[in-house]
Design an enzyme around this catalytic site. Structure first.
Site, PDB file in Angstrom:
ATOM      1  N   CYS A  62       0.834  -1.198   0.000  1.00 59.61           N
ATOM      2  CA  CYS A  62       0.000   0.000   0.000  1.00 59.61           C
ATOM      3  C   CYS A  62       0.876   1.258   0.000  1.00 59.61           C
ATOM      4  CB  CYS A  62      -1.007  -0.049   1.147  1.00 59.61           C
ATOM      5  SG  CYS A  62      -2.399   1.090   0.912  1.00 59.61           S
ATOM      6  N   HIS A  96      -3.273  -5.250   1.539  1.00 62.10           N
ATOM      7  CA  HIS A  96      -2.661  -5.550   2.835  1.00 62.10           C
ATOM      8  C   HIS A  96      -2.742  -7.045   3.159  1.00 62.10           C
ATOM      9  CE1 HIS A  96      -2.173  -1.392   4.334  1.00 62.10           C
ATOM     10  NE2 HIS A  96      -3.219  -1.146   3.571  1.00 62.10           N
ATOM     11  N   GLU A 146      -1.020  -8.652   5.221  1.00 57.15           N
ATOM     12  CA  GLU A 146      -0.776  -8.835   6.653  1.00 57.15           C
ATOM     13  C   GLU A 146      -2.051  -8.742   7.488  1.00 57.15           C
ATOM     14  OE1 GLU A 146      -0.648  -4.430   5.982  1.00 57.15           O
ATOM     15  OE2 GLU A 146      -0.085  -6.215   4.856  1.00 57.15           O
TER      16      GLU A 146
END
Length: 189
Positions: free
Chosen positions: A78, A173, A175
């Protein structure tokens, strides 16, 4: 192999937790001296203008550029993808940035935080099972250079993941999901 995670702002803790879960040693990178202890680096999501200013304030831009140009694998998610991009659409010309990957990052390509969304899409190199992608005020990648390989596209064709040599950029994202495949892909680069 120690993975550095730029820990100036943004969701670095989520990357750190994912890497610990899959058994990769990590080090939070805040100063140039920390770079000598890592073999690869993640630049997390957050706010690209703020992270860029902090990179400049802490004297990290030139040492990071040198390590990446010397072949250190780097992954920008990002805001991190924006900071890796050579060109930033809808950004300030004087915005501190690394400007290494031959792409244009279009900031906030989907609008405000209210337009954040999730989608499942295939990613080149991750097998047939689609990857859950979380987009939060996300960019898209445009004007990919000849040496840049697109890894994932939205249904409308816009590129949301790409690789150029040892540089990886994702507009989403990974994660923030339990899926470990993107992190494992990065570790294998």
């Amino acid at each position: 192999m120690t993975v550095g995670i730029l820990a100036l702002q943004g969701d670095f803790r989520e990357h750190e937790e994912m890497l610990r879960r899959i058994g990769a040693p990590t080090l939070q990178v805040r100063l140039p001296k920390h770079l000598q202890h890592v073999e690869r680096l993640i630049i997390p999501g957050g706010e690209s203008t703020t992270i860029g200013k902090l990179l400049a304030m802490y004297g990290l831009i030139d040492p990071l550029r040198a390590r990446i140009r010397d072949g250190m694998p780097v992954w920008g998610t990002c805001a991190g993808a924006i900071l890796l991009a050579q060109r930033i659409a809808d950004g300030r010309a004087d915005q501190p940035s690394l400007r290494l990957m031959d792409v244009t990052a279009r900031r906030n390509a989907f609008g405000s935080q209210l337009e954040s969304f999730e989608v499942d899409l295939p990613v080149l190199g991750l097998g047939d099972e689609p990857l859950r992608m979380v987009f939060i005020r996300a960019p898209v990648l445009e004007d990919l250079g000849r040496d840049v390989t697109p890894l994932a596209h939205l249904d409308d064709g816009r590129v949301v993941a790409a690789r150029q040599g040892t540089m990886l950029a994702t507009c989403f994202h990974p994660e923030l999901t339990p899926d470990e495949r993107m992190h494992r892909y990065f570790l294998a680069m």
